[in-house]
Design a protein around this motif. Structure first.
Motif, PDB file in Angstrom:
ATOM      1  N   HIS A 151      -0.004  14.587 -12.637  1.00  0.00           N
ATOM      2  CA  HIS A 151       0.382  15.981 -12.458  1.00  0.00           C
ATOM      3  C   HIS A 151       1.895  16.098 -12.252  1.00  0.00           C
ATOM      4  CE1 HIS A 151      -0.028  20.195 -11.358  1.00  0.00           C
ATOM      5  NE2 HIS A 151       0.717  19.968 -10.289  1.00  0.00           N
ATOM      6  N   SER A 152       2.460  15.185 -11.470  1.00  0.00           N
ATOM      7  CA  SER A 152       3.900  15.244 -11.187  1.00  0.00           C
ATOM      8  C   SER A 152       4.733  14.950 -12.429  1.00  0.00           C
ATOM      9  CB  SER A 152       4.262  14.262 -10.067  1.00  0.00           C
ATOM     10  OG  SER A 152       4.167  12.917 -10.512  1.00  0.00           O
ATOM     11  N   LEU A 153       4.147  14.215 -13.402  1.00  0.00           N
ATOM     12  CA  LEU A 153       4.869  13.855 -14.620  1.00  0.00           C
ATOM     13  C   LEU A 153       4.464  14.729 -15.803  1.00  0.00           C
ATOM     14  CD1 LEU A 153       4.642   9.942 -14.357  1.00  0.00           C
ATOM     15  CD2 LEU A 153       6.632  11.371 -13.865  1.00  0.00           C
TER      16      LEU A 153
ATOM     17  N   ARG B  93      -5.053   9.286  -6.727  1.00  0.00           N
ATOM     18  CA  ARG B  93      -3.641   8.937  -6.739  1.00  0.00           C
ATOM     19  C   ARG B  93      -3.067   8.948  -8.154  1.00  0.00           C
ATOM     20  NH1 ARG B  93      -5.778   7.741  -2.281  1.00  0.00           N
ATOM     21  NH2 ARG B  93      -4.580   7.356  -0.361  1.00  0.00           N
ATOM     22  N   VAL B  94      -3.836   8.443  -9.107  1.00  0.00           N
ATOM     23  CA  VAL B  94      -3.367   8.481 -10.493  1.00  0.00           C
ATOM     24  C   VAL B  94      -3.256   9.922 -10.972  1.00  0.00           C
ATOM     25  CG1 VAL B  94      -3.900   7.851 -12.869  1.00  0.00           C
ATOM     26  CG2 VAL B  94      -4.251   6.188 -11.035  1.00  0.00           C
TER      27      VAL B  94
ATOM     28  N   LYS C  67       0.829  -1.211   0.000  1.00  0.00           N
ATOM     29  CA  LYS C  67       0.000   0.000   0.000  1.00  0.00           C
ATOM     30  C   LYS C  67       0.863   1.260   0.000  1.00  0.00           C
ATOM     31  CE  LYS C  67      -3.859   2.232   2.394  1.00  0.00           C
ATOM     32  NZ  LYS C  67      -4.763   2.216   3.564  1.00  0.00           N
ATOM     33  N   GLU C  68       0.500   2.175  -0.873  1.00  0.00           N
ATOM     34  CA  GLU C  68       1.180   3.450  -1.100  1.00  0.00           C
ATOM     35  C   GLU C  68       2.532   3.292  -1.793  1.00  0.00           C
ATOM     36  OE1 GLU C  68      -0.434   6.166  -0.918  1.00  0.00           O
ATOM     37  OE2 GLU C  68      -2.149   5.294   0.088  1.00  0.00           O
TER      38      GLU C  68
ATOM     39  N   SER D 235     -14.104   5.230  -7.737  1.00  0.00           N
ATOM     40  CA  SER D 235     -13.072   5.075  -6.718  1.00  0.00           C
ATOM     41  C   SER D 235     -12.213   6.337  -6.613  1.00  0.00           C
ATOM     42  CB  SER D 235     -12.180   3.873  -7.034  1.00  0.00           C
ATOM     43  OG  SER D 235     -11.111   3.803  -6.120  1.00  0.00           O
ATOM     44  N   ILE D 236     -12.518   7.158  -5.636  1.00  0.00           N
ATOM     45  CA  ILE D 236     -11.735   8.367  -5.413  1.00  0.00           C
ATOM     46  C   ILE D 236     -10.321   7.992  -4.972  1.00  0.00           C
ATOM     47  CG2 ILE D 236     -11.540  10.443  -3.973  1.00  0.00           C
ATOM     48  CD1 ILE D 236     -14.592  10.516  -3.899  1.00  0.00           C
ATOM     49  N   TYR D 237     -10.202   6.899  -4.219  1.00  0.00           N
ATOM     50  CA  TYR D 237      -8.888   6.443  -3.761  1.00  0.00           C
ATOM     51  C   TYR D 237      -7.945   6.257  -4.942  1.00  0.00           C
ATOM     52  CZ  TYR D 237      -5.270   3.505  -1.644  1.00  0.00           C
ATOM     53  OH  TYR D 237      -4.060   3.002  -1.226  1.00  0.00           O
TER      54      TYR D 237
END
Length: 228
Positions: A112-114, A106-107, A70-71, A100-102
């Motif tokens: 955004h970071s890429l 995260r995706v 996880k994570e 699924s907001i979870y």
């Protein structure tokens, strides 16, 4: 736009790929092979056979392992997405997320970071209408895993039909399940779909099932591609 599809071989990722191709180019499929059957992020039943689907669709596939912690598995996902960007010129990522907001959050954060666009073509769609659309558009889907009450062993390996969709609607009303399996109740595997997405179809030659305490998997042991 050139897109990479987060691909599990289940109906949601396959259908999202179909939608993405309507106006864009799917440059590759991105598959994480999780060693954890209870991964929070990744589908696991029959994930090792997704190369058959990739071949049937004539789309390159980028497969990478993850321990499914996880994570921490998000770092493996980020690495695979960055590789898709660098090797296939991917400008955006497609997911099969519905509610699924979870997973979606995260995706989106990784995208955004890429500096990648995130495309969720199924987001907030009516789940029963969506299941009916799968049949109308020519997808063949089987149930590859069940993980909650009241799903019994009879669901394993069963093909999605109008009758099954009616049953799922009844279970939704009675038990508040997610009929598309978005809550982890069921997993699926796609055997065929409309041309030009699927140039060939998958035929299962041998399979087995395991089931206990409302948890089970339909394990495909041998399959082949057949001309359509």
């Amino acid at each position: 736009m050139r897109l990479g599809v987060l691909f599990s071989g289940g109906k949601d990722s396959v259908f999202a790929c179909w939608r993405a191709q309507e106006r864009n180019t799917v440059a590759c499929l991105i598959t994480l092979l999780s060693q954890n059957p209870d991964s929070y992020m990744f589908h696991t039943p029959n994930i090792c056979h997704t190369h058959f689907q990739a071949e049937a669709m004539h789309i390159p596939q980028l497969c990478r392992p993850t321990q499914g912690v996880k994570e921490k598995e998000l770092e493996d996902l980020k690495s695979a997405m960055a590789e898709a960007r660098d090797c296939y010129g991917v400008q955006g990522i497609v997911t099969g997320a519905i509610e699924s907001i979870y997973q979606a959050a995260r995706v989106q954060r990784i995208c955004h970071s890429l500096d990648l666009w995130c495309f969720d073509p199924l987001w907030q769609t009516d789940q029963i209408d969506y299941l009916k659309t799968l049949l109308i558009e020519g997808f063949r889907v089987i149930i590859s895993g069940v993980y909650a009450y009241p799903f019994d062993a009879s669901w394993l390996g069963a093909e999605l039909t109008e009758e099954k969709i009616m049953r799922l609607a009844q279970l939704q009303e009675r038990y508040q399940i997610n009929p598309s399996g978005e809550g982890g109740e069921i997993e699926t595997f796609v055997l065929d779909g409309p041309i030009p997405l699927f140039r060939k179809r998958i035929e299962i030659l041998r399979a087995s099932g395991t089931y206990a305490n409302y948890r089970g998997q339909y394990i495909i042991e041998e399959m082949r591609l057949v001309d359509k």
